[in-house]
Motif scaffolding. Sequence first.
Motif, PDB file in Angstrom:
ATOM      1  N   UNK A 110      -3.587   5.271   5.075  1.00 35.80           N
ATOM      2  CA  UNK A 110      -3.738   6.562   5.737  1.00 35.80           C
ATOM      3  C   UNK A 110      -2.660   6.839   6.768  1.00 35.80           C
ATOM      4  N   UNK A 111      -1.876   5.820   7.123  1.00 35.17           N
ATOM      5  CA  UNK A 111      -0.851   6.027   8.138  1.00 35.17           C
ATOM      6  C   UNK A 111       0.228   4.966   7.992  1.00 35.17           C
ATOM      7  N   UNK A 321      -3.812  -9.335   1.986  1.00 30.18           N
ATOM      8  CA  UNK A 321      -4.031  -9.341   0.532  1.00 30.18           C
ATOM      9  C   UNK A 321      -4.347  -7.979  -0.057  1.00 30.18           C
ATOM     10  N   UNK A 322      -4.648  -6.998   0.790  1.00 34.54           N
ATOM     11  CA  UNK A 322      -4.971  -5.662   0.269  1.00 34.54           C
ATOM     12  C   UNK A 322      -3.825  -4.663   0.446  1.00 34.54           C
ATOM     13  N   UNK A 323      -2.650  -5.136   0.867  1.00 38.35           N
ATOM     14  CA  UNK A 323      -1.541  -4.226   1.113  1.00 38.35           C
ATOM     15  C   UNK A 323      -1.127  -3.449  -0.135  1.00 38.35           C
ATOM     16  N   UNK A 324      -1.200  -4.082  -1.294  1.00 36.84           N
ATOM     17  CA  UNK A 324      -0.839  -3.362  -2.518  1.00 36.84           C
ATOM     18  C   UNK A 324      -1.707  -2.128  -2.702  1.00 36.84           C
ATOM     19  N   UNK A 325      -2.993  -2.269  -2.393  1.00 35.46           N
ATOM     20  CA  UNK A 325      -3.915  -1.140  -2.522  1.00 35.46           C
ATOM     21  C   UNK A 325      -3.581  -0.038  -1.526  1.00 35.46           C
ATOM     22  N   UNK A 326      -3.319  -0.425  -0.280  1.00 43.09           N
ATOM     23  CA  UNK A 326      -3.001   0.569   0.743  1.00 43.09           C
ATOM     24  C   UNK A 326      -1.723   1.326   0.362  1.00 43.09           C
ATOM     25  N   UNK A 327      -0.752   0.583  -0.157  1.00 42.46           N
ATOM     26  CA  UNK A 327       0.518   1.201  -0.529  1.00 42.46           C
ATOM     27  C   UNK A 327       0.333   2.194  -1.665  1.00 42.46           C
ATOM     28  N   UNK A 328      -0.523   1.841  -2.621  1.00 47.91           N
ATOM     29  CA  UNK A 328      -0.799   2.744  -3.749  1.00 47.91           C
ATOM     30  C   UNK A 328      -1.423   4.045  -3.248  1.00 47.91           C
ATOM     31  N   UNK A 329      -2.337   3.949  -2.317  1.00 54.68           N
ATOM     32  CA  UNK A 329      -2.947   5.154  -1.743  1.00 54.68           C
ATOM     33  C   UNK A 329      -1.886   6.006  -1.056  1.00 54.68           C
ATOM     34  N   UNK A 330      -1.023   5.365  -0.272  1.00 53.52           N
ATOM     35  CA  UNK A 330      -0.025   6.084   0.515  1.00 53.52           C
ATOM     36  C   UNK A 330       0.921   6.888  -0.367  1.00 53.52           C
ATOM     37  N   UNK A 331       1.460   6.263  -1.410  1.00 53.74           N
ATOM     38  CA  UNK A 331       2.476   6.936  -2.227  1.00 53.74           C
ATOM     39  C   UNK A 331       1.893   7.925  -3.222  1.00 53.74           C
ATOM     40  N   UNK A 332       0.605   7.932  -3.389  1.00 48.35           N
ATOM     41  CA  UNK A 332      -0.024   8.950  -4.239  1.00 48.35           C
ATOM     42  C   UNK A 332      -0.534  10.140  -3.444  1.00 48.35           C
TER      43      UNK A 332
END
Length: 470
Positions: A110-111, A321-332
């Motif tokens: 989100x940020x 370990x959840x950074x991949x998920x956060x990054x996917x949210x950010x770029x979409x």
Amino acid sequence: MSHQTIYNVSIALCFCILFTIVSSDSSEAMRDLVTDLPGQSGTMSIRHYAGYVPVNKTNGRAMFYWFFEAMSLPNQKPLVLWLNGGPGCSSVGYGATQEIGPFLVDNKGNSIKFNPYAWNKEANMLFLESPVGVGFSYSNTSSDYKELGDDFTARDTYAFIQKWLQRFPAYRENHFYIAGESYAGKYIPELAEIIFDKNNDNSSLHIKLKGILLGNPEISEAEDWEGWVDYAWSHAVISDETYGVIKRSCNFSSNTIWDVKECKDGVDEVLKQYHKIDQYSLYTPTCIGNSTLASSVDSTRFKTSLANSKMMPRIMGGYDPCLDDYTRVFYNRADVQKALHASDGIHLKNWNICNDDIFHNWADSKPSVLPIYKKLIAGGFRIWVYSGDTDGRAPVLGTRYCINKLELPIKTSWRPWYHEKQVSGWLQEYEGLTFATFKGAGHDVPSFKPSESLAFFSAFLNGVPPPLSL
């Protein structure tokens, strides 16, 4: 000379300097200037650009980049291209916003937050999503995706660099370095070799390549596989019995290795055990997904076997370990894609941190890039290799086995290197190559050791080893 003449000369000189600064960015570059990235506050006043560079107009191939000017003196500091591997993973998603860029993804996508250890403190940093099919990079010709491999990627990346320098001509005279990690351990030497050869062929397109920096790299398949197995056993991931089966039945230099059932079953047992933890970081937790942030591919249970891929297995991971998920949210997010000129903010691109189709259908992979290492060493390029020592995916053992194959004379013997009065790892200098470890770091070393990584990067650019004593 009169005071008036001096004044006129001074005014003219100031105008020339101003014109040089303004004209250093082409009109195309200014269209790529990022001005409204969500979450970028006034305290993060860093000039950065993002967008597409066509690399093949006939087939409609275009590659997406994100470029950050150095925080100070960008015209004097080197230009560094950062590449992540996979093959099929995004350098924007990993390098730029999980590791070494000035803006790191935070708060479940989100940020963003400011990275005090960003590498653009020391250099101009250029992140590229490569090859096409990764992240926002694309081709309008579907057959291109069937041809993706090492050679295809190297050629397109070279074309990208040349066209990017046309868009940003002020950086053509800067010293140039290539850095990256994992499967980029093959991308980087292959690209460096093309640059080296092309520089000799055409001086007008000369790229001032000075060296390469490789983190936890894939280098040579036989030694990488052997190191992968030995590391798993030495770190108690597999049993003595499984290890014995593999050592007895597997010849990793053989082209028919996977035809030996006992060997294949033994290696699949290693994969089975690694599926239970984060192979990229042995001693940190895995991500516990939820209904809103669960990965499309669960990194802890990624289904792969030697039956459908002869490449080294890839399991995604990181310090959080959840950074991949956060990054996917950010770029979409629509506002993020629009700010980065990846889409118009209405017709959104479906961005993923890794494209598993690319990984499973990779057309060509060099068994070893050690011959390229030898060529680059002979050419006088700076080559530094580093390993996070808790990475099971491209472990330090495999890297050491690969380097030993080069049989380079030792210049500085194995010893600790220090940062802030603490041992950060160990280092050995060879004639033509420097190798270092990062104590307690996983696969994406800067995610685990950001301060140490920045200090190490600075040492690399300056061509001097990090402190070898207190």
